[in-house]
Design a protein around this motif. Sequence first.
Motif, mmCIF file in Angstrom:
data_model
loop_
_atom_site.group_PDB
_atom_site.id
_atom_site.type_symbol
_atom_site.label_atom_id
_atom_site.label_comp_id
_atom_site.label_asym_id
_atom_site.label_seq_id
_atom_site.Cartn_x
_atom_site.Cartn_y
_atom_site.Cartn_z
ATOM 1 N N CYS A 150 10.360 7.600 -9.525
ATOM 2 C CA CYS A 150 9.591 6.846 -9.547
ATOM 3 C C CYS A 150 9.839 5.371 -10.323
ATOM 4 C CB CYS A 150 8.549 7.964 -10.228
ATOM 5 S SG CYS A 150 7.547 8.812 -9.703
ATOM 6 N N ILE A 151 10.071 5.313 -11.387
ATOM 7 C CA ILE A 151 10.899 3.996 -12.040
ATOM 8 C C ILE A 151 11.304 3.242 -11.438
ATOM 9 C CG2 ILE A 151 12.940 3.377 -13.331
ATOM 10 C CD1 ILE A 151 12.709 6.433 -15.262
ATOM 11 N N PHE B 210 4.205 8.355 3.247
ATOM 12 C CA PHE B 210 4.227 7.552 3.170
ATOM 13 C C PHE B 210 5.311 6.856 2.906
ATOM 14 C CE2 PHE B 210 0.509 8.753 0.947
ATOM 15 C CZ PHE B 210 -0.569 7.885 1.804
ATOM 16 N N GLY B 211 6.852 7.066 2.799
ATOM 17 C CA GLY B 211 8.009 6.105 1.938
ATOM 18 C C GLY B 211 8.695 5.679 3.328
ATOM 19 N N LEU C 5 0.619 -1.216 -0.168
ATOM 20 C CA LEU C 5 -0.283 -0.264 0.234
ATOM 21 C C LEU C 5 1.143 1.282 0.076
ATOM 22 C CD1 LEU C 5 -2.910 1.567 0.139
ATOM 23 C CD2 LEU C 5 -2.499 1.007 2.881
ATOM 24 N N CYS C 6 1.983 1.513 0.861
ATOM 25 C CA CYS C 6 2.969 2.409 0.984
ATOM 26 C C CYS C 6 3.237 3.170 -0.315
ATOM 27 C CB CYS C 6 3.751 2.369 2.173
ATOM 28 S SG CYS C 6 2.636 2.430 3.529
ATOM 29 N N LEU C 7 3.663 1.683 -1.297
ATOM 30 C CA LEU C 7 4.391 1.803 -2.667
ATOM 31 C C LEU C 7 4.274 2.635 -3.070
ATOM 32 C CD1 LEU C 7 6.631 -1.181 -2.861
ATOM 33 C CD2 LEU C 7 7.679 1.077 -2.876
ATOM 34 N N VAL C 8 3.274 2.277 -3.418
ATOM 35 C CA VAL C 8 1.565 2.596 -4.128
ATOM 36 C C VAL C 8 1.795 4.301 -4.263
ATOM 37 C CG1 VAL C 8 -0.749 2.723 -5.298
ATOM 38 C CG2 VAL C 8 0.366 0.361 -4.848
ATOM 39 N N ALA C 9 1.677 4.815 -2.768
ATOM 40 C CA ALA C 9 1.123 5.584 -2.403
ATOM 41 C C ALA C 9 1.756 6.383 -2.669
ATOM 42 C CB ALA C 9 0.517 6.214 -0.574
#
Length: 500
Positions: A230-231, A170-171, A139-143
């Motif tokens: 982002c990549i 989130f990170g 969840l946190c990686l998506v956000a």
Amino acid sequence: MANAADGQRDAREQQANSKTPLLQRNRHDAEHGNATTTGDAASQSSGNEWESDEVNNPQNWKRWYKWTLVILVSFIEFLTTMPNFMYAPNLTDAEEDLNTTNDTLATFSLTIYILGFALGPLLFGPLTEVYGRAPVYRLCLVAFLCMTLGCGLAQNIEMLVAFRFLAGSFGAAPVAIGGAVVGDLFVVEERGRAMSIYQAGQIISAVVGPPIGGLIGAYLVWRWVFWIVCILAALALICCVFILRETHHQTLQRKLGSKGGPGEDAAGGLASVLKDALMRPVQMLVRSPVVFAGCILIFVVIGLLNVFLTELSRTVQQVYHVSSGQSGTMYLGLALGFVAASVLFGLTNDRIMAALTKRHGGETEPEFRLPATIAAMPIVVIGTLWYGWTLERRNSWIVPIIGSGVAGLGITTVQLSVTTYMIDSFDTFSASALAAVTMARSVGGAILPLAGPPLFKALGQGWGNTILAGLAALCSVLPVLMYIFGSRWRAMFSSEDLMN
């Protein structure tokens, strides 16, 4: 009469056990023929009752897979900590592109990310103790990916500050959760080396982040800092979905049917469990002396680190008249200090713990992690003074860079030692303990750098860094007190208290 005497003796032993540190109780059990390993006893103290050969126990998983997970969570921490290292050399370029002349606000666009790190762990760390590590990671990686995308699209400094704060929030989850995953996977005797390898992600980000950020400033635009992140975040998310298994012991036991769902046995149900979980890091910070002392140490050393990060690029450009691309290489001193600390900690910490255990007749205590912190704090002081006064006197550029490397060596050693100590002390609630530590790290990393520009403007680099070194010197007494009194302090507030 005999039964009554036995009952009284059992009651006295139970009362004594409630006031005795966990590892001391292990020794008592061993003396009476009920020996358990340190890892087993720690697990039992927090509700992680596994059979010794249980294949579902993460500590019994195949070694290659455990080390694969360590590398994965290390990579995730690498990508969530790297944005600050990459962005720091581009701070001036972003300030010009977004048409702001407010140096304090521009510095805030860097430090606000660290402030976001203070919020995220308080929410996501405890949630992993209710729902497990893996779903919170995903969840946190998506956000994080979405908020980082927003940073790259920011049209003004206010928009950048807002998205940087959310991305940091989130990170921060991997920073608080990753150490707990290592604690889930490895017994006490193996955690020092495992923690040094896990922390390598953060260290590598410090090594490659500033030079890459400098190259971005020289050949591209500062927004590419966030496109690259982002990549990498998308790659990490894919790996997290297909490779990461649940490691939290109690969550696994619930899935296996040996325990009910979250909150099933609690008086207030799930709502009560969530409330207790979310309050746990603050409760530990306020009530546990060892967590409080550890947080003060991390607050100071990470605050110093972020003063270096925010001021180094700007200062060397002014003093040595180099470009933003060249200034990125000036962070290599810090980075090499980080690497040296990680290697030395990995090679020595478990051995020091084993030697101290042998010296104390086989008695193992989490405080045996702390000699590294005791030795490292004076190194932080020396490195900070070295860096500040050589900059003040305009010595060759390499001299203050070496000083920053000495400070980086001490800072990273303190962070590794305190983090491993918290995991050993709190076991299944280690994510909450690390959340409290991460909050202190983030607040220090956000607040102390804001004092940098006015401090150095008023006093110069020499006396300004002397004040910061004095702050670190005052804190040098804390690890000594933790080593001497830590066992008593842990008995005042332990994992058993968190469960009751």
